[in-house]
Scaffold this active site. Structure first.
Site, PDB file in Angstrom:
ATOM      1  N   SER A  52     -69.713 -12.773 -96.100  1.00  0.00           N
ATOM      2  CA  SER A  52     -68.792 -12.801 -94.966  1.00  0.00           C
ATOM      3  C   SER A  52     -69.123 -14.047 -94.154  1.00  0.00           C
ATOM      4  O   SER A  52     -70.243 -14.183 -93.657  1.00  0.00           O
ATOM      5  CB  SER A  52     -68.987 -11.530 -94.130  1.00  0.00           C
ATOM      6  OG  SER A  52     -68.274 -11.624 -92.922  1.00  0.00           O
ATOM      7  N   LYS A  74     -65.348 -13.484 -97.868  1.00  0.00           N
ATOM      8  CA  LYS A  74     -64.576 -12.955 -96.722  1.00  0.00           C
ATOM      9  C   LYS A  74     -64.621 -13.993 -95.616  1.00  0.00           C
ATOM     10  O   LYS A  74     -65.696 -14.484 -95.277  1.00  0.00           O
ATOM     11  CB  LYS A  74     -65.197 -11.634 -96.275  1.00  0.00           C
ATOM     12  CG  LYS A  74     -64.742 -11.126 -94.910  1.00  0.00           C
ATOM     13  CD  LYS A  74     -65.160  -9.664 -94.717  1.00  0.00           C
ATOM     14  CE  LYS A  74     -65.719  -9.404 -93.343  1.00  0.00           C
ATOM     15  NZ  LYS A  74     -66.151  -7.987 -93.178  1.00  0.00           N
ATOM     16  N   LYS A  96     -63.339 -14.929 -91.567  1.00  0.00           N
ATOM     17  CA  LYS A  96     -62.926 -14.305 -90.314  1.00  0.00           C
ATOM     18  C   LYS A  96     -61.692 -15.046 -89.816  1.00  0.00           C
ATOM     19  O   LYS A  96     -61.638 -16.286 -89.888  1.00  0.00           O
ATOM     20  CB  LYS A  96     -64.051 -14.431 -89.284  1.00  0.00           C
ATOM     21  CG  LYS A  96     -65.309 -13.640 -89.662  1.00  0.00           C
ATOM     22  CD  LYS A  96     -65.096 -12.147 -89.503  1.00  0.00           C
ATOM     23  CE  LYS A  96     -66.386 -11.369 -89.700  1.00  0.00           C
ATOM     24  NZ  LYS A  96     -66.211  -9.934 -89.453  1.00  0.00           N
ATOM     25  N   ASP A 137     -60.876 -10.975 -92.355  1.00  0.00           N
ATOM     26  CA  ASP A 137     -61.229  -9.926 -91.385  1.00  0.00           C
ATOM     27  C   ASP A 137     -60.871 -10.424 -89.986  1.00  0.00           C
ATOM     28  O   ASP A 137     -61.376 -11.458 -89.540  1.00  0.00           O
ATOM     29  CB  ASP A 137     -62.737  -9.643 -91.476  1.00  0.00           C
ATOM     30  CG  ASP A 137     -63.189  -8.493 -90.583  1.00  0.00           C
ATOM     31  OD1 ASP A 137     -62.343  -7.913 -89.867  1.00  0.00           O
ATOM     32  OD2 ASP A 137     -64.398  -8.170 -90.610  1.00  0.00           O
ATOM     33  N   GLU A 160     -58.676  -7.056 -93.293  1.00  0.00           N
ATOM     34  CA  GLU A 160     -59.515  -6.066 -92.614  1.00  0.00           C
ATOM     35  C   GLU A 160     -59.226  -6.027 -91.113  1.00  0.00           C
ATOM     36  O   GLU A 160     -59.194  -7.067 -90.456  1.00  0.00           O
ATOM     37  CB  GLU A 160     -60.984  -6.449 -92.865  1.00  0.00           C
ATOM     38  CG  GLU A 160     -62.001  -5.432 -92.379  1.00  0.00           C
ATOM     39  CD  GLU A 160     -63.434  -5.844 -92.747  1.00  0.00           C
ATOM     40  OE1 GLU A 160     -63.625  -6.641 -93.688  1.00  0.00           O
ATOM     41  OE2 GLU A 160     -64.360  -5.375 -92.067  1.00  0.00           O
ATOM     42  N   ASP A 162     -61.995  -1.032 -90.549  1.00  0.00           N
ATOM     43  CA  ASP A 162     -63.427  -1.100 -90.252  1.00  0.00           C
ATOM     44  C   ASP A 162     -63.636  -0.382 -88.905  1.00  0.00           C
ATOM     45  O   ASP A 162     -63.887   0.834 -88.877  1.00  0.00           O
ATOM     46  CB  ASP A 162     -63.858  -2.581 -90.223  1.00  0.00           C
ATOM     47  CG  ASP A 162     -65.310  -2.820 -89.825  1.00  0.00           C
ATOM     48  OD1 ASP A 162     -66.017  -1.853 -89.527  1.00  0.00           O
ATOM     49  OD2 ASP A 162     -65.754  -3.988 -89.788  1.00  0.00           O
ATOM     50  N   LYS A 188     -69.326   1.624 -92.947  1.00  0.00           N
ATOM     51  CA  LYS A 188     -70.592   1.154 -92.373  1.00  0.00           C
ATOM     52  C   LYS A 188     -71.329   2.398 -91.924  1.00  0.00           C
ATOM     53  O   LYS A 188     -70.799   3.182 -91.114  1.00  0.00           O
ATOM     54  CB  LYS A 188     -70.344   0.239 -91.169  1.00  0.00           C
ATOM     55  CG  LYS A 188     -69.800  -1.133 -91.543  1.00  0.00           C
ATOM     56  CD  LYS A 188     -69.580  -2.010 -90.330  1.00  0.00           C
ATOM     57  CE  LYS A 188     -69.040  -3.368 -90.761  1.00  0.00           C
ATOM     58  NZ  LYS A 188     -68.523  -4.153 -89.608  1.00  0.00           N
ATOM     59  N   GLY A 241     -71.119  -4.703 -93.528  1.00  0.00           N
ATOM     60  CA  GLY A 241     -72.432  -5.121 -93.046  1.00  0.00           C
ATOM     61  C   GLY A 241     -72.386  -5.404 -91.557  1.00  0.00           C
ATOM     62  O   GLY A 241     -71.323  -5.641 -90.982  1.00  0.00           O
TER      63      GLY A 241
HETATM   64  O1  OSB Z   1     -66.490  -6.930 -88.923  1.00  0.00           O
HETATM   65  O2  OSB Z   1     -67.481  -6.746 -90.751  1.00  0.00           O
HETATM   66  C1  OSB Z   1     -67.513  -7.068 -89.573  1.00  0.00           C
HETATM   67  C2  OSB Z   1     -70.908  -8.623 -88.676  1.00  0.00           C
HETATM   68  C3  OSB Z   1     -71.114  -8.076 -87.421  1.00  0.00           C
HETATM   69  C4  OSB Z   1     -70.154  -7.256 -86.889  1.00  0.00           C
HETATM   70  C5  OSB Z   1     -68.981  -6.974 -87.594  1.00  0.00           C
HETATM   71  C6  OSB Z   1     -68.764  -7.514 -88.855  1.00  0.00           C
HETATM   72  C7  OSB Z   1     -69.733  -8.375 -89.390  1.00  0.00           C
HETATM   73  C8  OSB Z   1     -69.591  -9.051 -90.669  1.00  0.00           C
HETATM   74  C9  OSB Z   1     -70.866  -9.497 -91.351  1.00  0.00           C
HETATM   75  O3  OSB Z   1     -68.516  -9.348 -91.160  1.00  0.00           O
HETATM   76  C10 OSB Z   1     -71.178  -8.746 -92.572  1.00  0.00           C
HETATM   77  C11 OSB Z   1     -72.586  -8.999 -93.030  1.00  0.00           C
HETATM   78  O4  OSB Z   1     -73.506  -8.270 -92.598  1.00  0.00           O
HETATM   79  O5  OSB Z   1     -72.784  -9.913 -93.828  1.00  0.00           O
HETATM   80 MG    MG Z   2     -65.064  -6.035 -90.225  1.00  0.00          MG
END
Ligand code: OSB
Ligand code: MG
Length: 374
Positions: free
Chosen positions: A142, A168, A170, A195, A220, A245, A269, A297
């Site tokens: 991500s 992934k 953002k 996401d 997402e 999520d 999660k 994550g």
């Molecule tokens: O939205 O998935 C999310 C990290 C912190 C808070 C929210 C998110 C995330 C990530 C990172 O996308 C995922 C990772 O731990 O690699």
């Molecule tokens: Mg997310």
């Protein structure tokens, strides 16, 4: 098993790279590690809440309070045979799923060590599912919002070269359609997803319709963190699967989202849904309905990552998780051994008893901001 005492560690661990989402930037990961001691063993759990209420209302501060004043007192010195006996004692607490999940993980680790069973084997004992659990789980990376498009393309190339098979990115208003178009142009075959971390409203439906052209694995959490209904309206207008999520905070929310057709995929999660027990319930529900799930994550340390890798071994986790190698987050981590990427874009599921990693006491001391023994 009886928990004789519990230590809480508020830690601050520097990230190898800052991580930017639509709700803010994280440069170090602040979180709580829970150590539950009993029968000469120590079980570890990680609380996913960060230092500020951007992803959820929980923070290190709220979780510290709830763990110290309610959750830990409810389980200390009480005999239990399975984690469900212990979690029943604090089920009455409304909300605070990440605080609950942290203690529960420590209990599973403690019991696993006492029984000589790995967490993955405890979650998927022989016969519970048609297939045995996986030994390796599919993973992806991500990537946070970057200062420029060039910087993003360079970072993606780096991760693709390292062997990550799913990327992934953002998105947020001003960093969305052009970015996805450019990434897809440069990486036509990569498994790609976006996401939004709740940065949009239903008025932005035309943007998501435009994203339908880029063969995304899923989009997402485009809409509000506490919404299910508008996601159902948006999903009805798209070919691309939506994944929830933030909106899925319990097994009931997962059921409601599926009943309302608000999503076609669920990001599980463990912390966000209240613990391993709830995460398994959501997995089982989705598996029964043929809905794919994957492991999200929260920039976990090795403690949380070990839990994530174990649950991602369950048969319904058919999509790659946000579970990357330790070196992508922390150097060094607080837990050993580190997770390393296998050439087939997988992480290996620990086979040692419990969560299968150990906290490095020297490193823990370096990164501890405050400690409490209960
Ligand atoms: O939205 O998935 C999310 C990290 C912190 C808070 C929210 C998110 C995330 C990530 C990172 O996308 C995922 C990772 O731990 O690699
Ligand atoms: Mg997310």
């Amino acid at each position: 098993m009886k928990i004789e005492h519990v230590d809480l560690f508020h830690i601050s661990l520097p990230l190898v790279q800052p991580f930017e989402t639509s709700f803010g930037v994280e440069r170090e990961r602040e979180c709580i590690l829970v150590a539950a001691h009993g029968e000469g063993l120590t079980g570890w759990g990680e609380c996913a809440a960060s230092s500020w209420p951007g992803f959820s209302y929980e923070t290190v501060g709220t979780a510290w309070h709830i763990l110290r004043d309610f959750i830990v007192p409810a389980v200390l010195d009480q005999p239990f045979e399975a984690p469900c006996d212990a979690i029943d004692r604090y089920r009455w607490i409304r909300g605070h799923p990440m605080a609950k999940a942290a203690l529960e993980a420590a209990l599973w680790d403690l019991l696993g060590q006492a029984q000589g069973t790995s967490l993955a084997d405890m979650l998927a004992p022989v016969g519970r599912y048609e297939q045995p659990h996986r030994q390796r789980v599919d993973v992806g990376v991500s990537i946070g919002v970057q200062p420029t498009l060039d910087a993003l393309l360079t970072r993606i190339q780096g991760f693709v070269d390292e062997g990550y098979g799913r990327i992934k990115i953002k998105i947020k208003p001003g960093w969305d359609l052009d970015v996805v178009r450019a990434v897809r142009g440069r990486f036509p075959d990569v498994r790609l997803m976006a996401d939004a971390n709740s940065a949009y409203s239903l008025d932005d439906a035309p943007l998501f319709e435009a994203l339908d052209d880029y063969d995304l694995l899923m989009i997402e959490q485009p809409l509000a963190y506490d919404d299910i209904a508008d996601h159902a309206k948006l999903q009805a207008r798209l070919r691309t699967p939506l994944c929830l999520d933030e909106s899925i905070i319990s097994p009931a929310h997962a059921r409601w989202a599926l009943e309302l057709k608000a999503c076609q995929v669920i990001n599980i999660k463990v912390g966000r849904v209240g613990g391993l027990t709830e995460a398994c319930q959501i997995h089982d529900l989705a598996l029964a309905q043929g809905v794919p799930v994957w492991c999200g994550g929260m920039l976990e340390t090795g403690v949380g990552r070990a839990v994530n890798v174990a649950i991602a071994a369950l048969p319904g986790y058919t999509l790659p998780g946000d579970l990357s190698a330790t070196a992508r987050y922390y150097n060094p981590d607080v837990a050993d051994p580190p997770f390393t990427l296998n050439p087939d874009s997988t992480l290996s599921v620990p086979t040692r008893p419990g969560i299968g990693v150990e906290v490095n006491r020297e490193r823990l001391e370096q990164v501890t901001v405050r400690k409490l023994s209960l």
